[in-house]
Design a protein around this motif. Sequence first.
Motif, PDB file in Angstrom:
ATOM      1  N   THR A  92     -14.349  -5.965 -16.756  1.00  0.00           N
ATOM      2  CA  THR A  92     -14.295  -7.407 -16.512  1.00  0.00           C
ATOM      3  C   THR A  92     -13.385  -7.758 -15.344  1.00  0.00           C
ATOM      4  N   ILE A  93     -12.241  -7.078 -15.246  1.00  0.00           N
ATOM      5  CA  ILE A  93     -11.302  -7.379 -14.163  1.00  0.00           C
ATOM      6  C   ILE A  93     -10.956  -6.103 -13.376  1.00  0.00           C
ATOM      7  N   PRO A  94     -11.965  -5.567 -12.679  1.00  0.00           N
ATOM      8  CA  PRO A  94     -11.762  -4.264 -12.014  1.00  0.00           C
ATOM      9  C   PRO A  94     -10.636  -4.274 -10.995  1.00  0.00           C
ATOM     10  N   LEU A  95     -10.509  -5.375 -10.235  1.00  0.00           N
ATOM     11  CA  LEU A  95      -9.506  -5.369  -9.156  1.00  0.00           C
ATOM     12  C   LEU A  95      -8.097  -5.202  -9.703  1.00  0.00           C
ATOM     13  N   LYS A  96      -7.862  -5.783 -10.887  1.00  0.00           N
ATOM     14  CA  LYS A  96      -6.538  -5.637 -11.504  1.00  0.00           C
ATOM     15  C   LYS A  96      -6.250  -4.154 -11.780  1.00  0.00           C
ATOM     16  N   TYR A  97      -7.288  -3.435 -12.217  1.00  0.00           N
ATOM     17  CA  TYR A  97      -7.118  -2.012 -12.517  1.00  0.00           C
ATOM     18  C   TYR A  97      -6.905  -1.193 -11.248  1.00  0.00           C
ATOM     19  N   TYR A  98      -7.724  -1.502 -10.200  1.00  0.00           N
ATOM     20  CA  TYR A  98      -7.551  -0.756  -8.944  1.00  0.00           C
ATOM     21  C   TYR A  98      -6.168  -1.037  -8.360  1.00  0.00           C
ATOM     22  N   GLN A  99      -5.785  -2.316  -8.388  1.00  0.00           N
ATOM     23  CA  GLN A  99      -4.483  -2.711  -7.835  1.00  0.00           C
ATOM     24  C   GLN A  99      -3.353  -2.030  -8.602  1.00  0.00           C
ATOM     25  N   ASN A 100      -3.366  -2.197  -9.917  1.00  0.00           N
ATOM     26  CA  ASN A 100      -2.247  -1.703 -10.720  1.00  0.00           C
ATOM     27  C   ASN A 100      -2.181  -0.166 -10.698  1.00  0.00           C
ATOM     28  N   ASN A 101      -3.299   0.477 -11.029  1.00  0.00           N
ATOM     29  CA  ASN A 101      -3.247   1.934 -11.203  1.00  0.00           C
ATOM     30  C   ASN A 101      -3.170   2.665  -9.865  1.00  0.00           C
ATOM     31  N   ILE A 102      -3.995   2.233  -8.901  1.00  0.00           N
ATOM     32  CA  ILE A 102      -4.044   2.987  -7.641  1.00  0.00           C
ATOM     33  C   ILE A 102      -2.891   2.592  -6.724  1.00  0.00           C
ATOM     34  N   THR A 103      -2.734   1.279  -6.485  1.00  0.00           N
ATOM     35  CA  THR A 103      -1.623   0.861  -5.609  1.00  0.00           C
ATOM     36  C   THR A 103      -0.285   1.263  -6.228  1.00  0.00           C
ATOM     37  N   GLY A 104      -0.180   1.128  -7.553  1.00  0.00           N
ATOM     38  CA  GLY A 104       1.067   1.522  -8.234  1.00  0.00           C
ATOM     39  C   GLY A 104       1.385   2.993  -7.966  1.00  0.00           C
ATOM     40  N   THR A 105       0.369   3.852  -8.047  1.00  0.00           N
ATOM     41  CA  THR A 105       0.590   5.292  -7.824  1.00  0.00           C
ATOM     42  C   THR A 105       0.923   5.571  -6.359  1.00  0.00           C
ATOM     43  N   ILE A 106       0.229   4.886  -5.457  1.00  0.00           N
ATOM     44  CA  ILE A 106       0.515   5.090  -4.025  1.00  0.00           C
ATOM     45  C   ILE A 106       1.962   4.673  -3.720  1.00  0.00           C
ATOM     46  N   ASN A 107       2.374   3.542  -4.261  1.00  0.00           N
ATOM     47  CA  ASN A 107       3.763   3.089  -4.037  1.00  0.00           C
ATOM     48  C   ASN A 107       4.753   4.142  -4.535  1.00  0.00           C
ATOM     49  N   LEU A 108       4.484   4.640  -5.739  1.00  0.00           N
ATOM     50  CA  LEU A 108       5.375   5.641  -6.324  1.00  0.00           C
ATOM     51  C   LEU A 108       5.462   6.870  -5.408  1.00  0.00           C
ATOM     52  N   CYS A 109       4.317   7.341  -4.943  1.00  0.00           N
ATOM     53  CA  CYS A 109       4.295   8.546  -4.087  1.00  0.00           C
ATOM     54  C   CYS A 109       5.005   8.298  -2.753  1.00  0.00           C
ATOM     55  N   GLU A 110       4.825   7.102  -2.201  1.00  0.00           N
ATOM     56  CA  GLU A 110       5.507   6.767  -0.931  1.00  0.00           C
ATOM     57  C   GLU A 110       7.015   6.898  -1.098  1.00  0.00           C
ATOM     58  N   VAL A 111       7.510   6.335  -2.201  1.00  0.00           N
ATOM     59  CA  VAL A 111       8.957   6.372  -2.425  1.00  0.00           C
ATOM     60  C   VAL A 111       9.408   7.804  -2.706  1.00  0.00           C
ATOM     61  N   MET A 112       8.586   8.557  -3.426  1.00  0.00           N
ATOM     62  CA  MET A 112       8.923   9.970  -3.677  1.00  0.00           C
ATOM     63  C   MET A 112       9.030  10.735  -2.355  1.00  0.00           C
ATOM     64  N   ILE A 113       8.090  10.510  -1.456  1.00  0.00           N
ATOM     65  CA  ILE A 113       8.111  11.200  -0.154  1.00  0.00           C
ATOM     66  C   ILE A 113       9.399  10.850   0.598  1.00  0.00           C
ATOM     67  N   LYS A 114       9.719   9.572   0.587  1.00  0.00           N
ATOM     68  CA  LYS A 114      10.914   9.110   1.284  1.00  0.00           C
ATOM     69  C   LYS A 114      12.173   9.815   0.781  1.00  0.00           C
ATOM     70  N   HIS A 115      12.168  10.140  -0.514  1.00  0.00           N
ATOM     71  CA  HIS A 115      13.352  10.772  -1.112  1.00  0.00           C
ATOM     72  C   HIS A 115      13.162  12.283  -1.283  1.00  0.00           C
ATOM     73  N   ASN A 116      12.096  12.790  -0.672  1.00  0.00           N
ATOM     74  CA  ASN A 116      11.799  14.223  -0.690  1.00  0.00           C
ATOM     75  C   ASN A 116      11.681  14.781  -2.123  1.00  0.00           C
ATOM     76  N   ILE A 117      11.040  14.025  -2.988  1.00  0.00           N
ATOM     77  CA  ILE A 117      10.781  14.490  -4.358  1.00  0.00           C
ATOM     78  C   ILE A 117       9.284  14.745  -4.443  1.00  0.00           C
ATOM     79  N   LYS A 118       8.910  15.993  -4.762  1.00  0.00           N
ATOM     80  CA  LYS A 118       7.497  16.376  -4.621  1.00  0.00           C
ATOM     81  C   LYS A 118       6.926  16.979  -5.900  1.00  0.00           C
ATOM     82  N   LYS A 119       7.587  16.727  -7.027  1.00  0.00           N
ATOM     83  CA  LYS A 119       7.052  17.266  -8.288  1.00  0.00           C
ATOM     84  C   LYS A 119       6.578  16.127  -9.178  1.00  0.00           C
ATOM     85  N   LEU A 120       5.312  16.191  -9.551  1.00  0.00           N
ATOM     86  CA  LEU A 120       4.711  15.070 -10.270  1.00  0.00           C
ATOM     87  C   LEU A 120       3.774  15.570 -11.382  1.00  0.00           C
ATOM     88  N   VAL A 121       3.963  14.992 -12.574  1.00  0.00           N
ATOM     89  CA  VAL A 121       3.024  15.238 -13.682  1.00  0.00           C
ATOM     90  C   VAL A 121       2.286  13.933 -13.911  1.00  0.00           C
TER      91      VAL A 121
END
Length: 338
Positions: A92-121
């Motif tokens: 019903t609300i696909p954009l909310k899912y794409y925004q939250n799950n995908i953008t949320g993960t991309i943001n997390l990875c960006e910050v991890m890269i910035k801090h040189n943290i590369k281990k993710l489960v």
Amino acid sequence: MTTILVTGGAGYIGSHAAVELLESGYEIVVIDNLSNSSMESIKRIKEIAGKNFPFYECDLLDVECVENVFNTHKIDSVMHFAGLKAVGESVTIPLKYYQNNITGTINLCEVMIKHNIKKLVFSSSATVYGNPDKVPVEESFSLSATNPYGRTKLMIEYILQDLYFADSSWRIALLRYFNPIGAHESGKIGENPNGIPNNLMPYISQVAIGKMEKLFVFGNDYETHDGTGVRDFIHVVDLVKGHLKALEYLENHEGVEAFNLGTGKGYSVLDLVKTFEDVTSKRIPYKIVERRKGDIGVCYANPQKAEKKLGWRAEKDLNDMCKDTWNWQLNNPNGYRN
Ligand code: NAD
Ligand code: WQD
């Protein structure tokens, strides 16, 4: 001391992982925007483990907030549970899912890269196998998705693969969960759905406690021993133990690897109802209705890869899953809203 950032740590699976990590001697930092959880679960995690930890009410869509957490703590690895997970709502609300799950993960990875943290489960899902041609399902099977929620999991898996192709120092475990049910044996934390449960086990336990009148069984004309859908139900505590094994594995292995976290056994909807009745002495009235749109007949894992490479296998059986679910439900008839 190794510190793990747990995103979505106030939620159902994240809260059990938090307890397991604390009890295994890790330090943790938890972030959650509490969109599908409450502070009460954070309090309960601390009670069970008898340990304190920093909690941030932080949304992964708010990069500044995530940055602040990484600036404040020396994080070694990340367990990423945060995400929206309701299949029907995602249609019903696909954009909310794409925004939250995908953008949320991309943001997390960006910050991890910035801090040189590369281990993710990462919390992936058996839903990435779509409607599998055969069972048991192996990690090498072709991937597809049948709804926007599933597509977010699949897209995130591809995004994380690409991260590794671009920088081979990443170490990523894609954990494909089958059907997590059950609760911590203390009865203090468990699954706490808002409103009418979408998933089978919380629905059964709400019938047992008298919140729902009867269970609607979605179809009895599948090609299974009793016609009802067959799934690989896995105890949430076994599931989170697999995460700790994955974390250890990443210490010695670069790359991106997918692992099925399931028991390897399939039980039908009516098998689960019967076991729940036997274990709890509660009767679960049910009515057979039409199939639910988008459902598949049979899905269970081949968990051998996780056993061989992670040294992990599920230990608890369907009786344990029903007993612990009921203990949680009985002690918390209104979930965390007591
Ligand atoms: P849950 O909803 O109980 O937990 C997810 C947590 O993430 C919640 O506490 C929620 O408030 C938080 N969250 C959501 N979006 C966020 C954001 N943008 N920023 C910060 N926090 C956010 O769900 P769960 O059952 O514990 O699932 C955990 C993960 O496992 C999810 O990624 C889910 O997709 C995945 N998964 C769950 C199942 C299942 O059947 N429960 C199966 C396969 C995969
Ligand atoms: C199990 C069986 C239903 C409710 C979902 C997501 C999947 C993953 C896990 C996150 C099916 C039947 C259910 C009810 C019923 N989540 N059923 N009456 O559909 O296997 O998987 O949760 O990644 O992506 O799709 O789990 O618990 O909803 O259903 O008869 O009221 O129970 O038809 O056969 P499912 P479920």
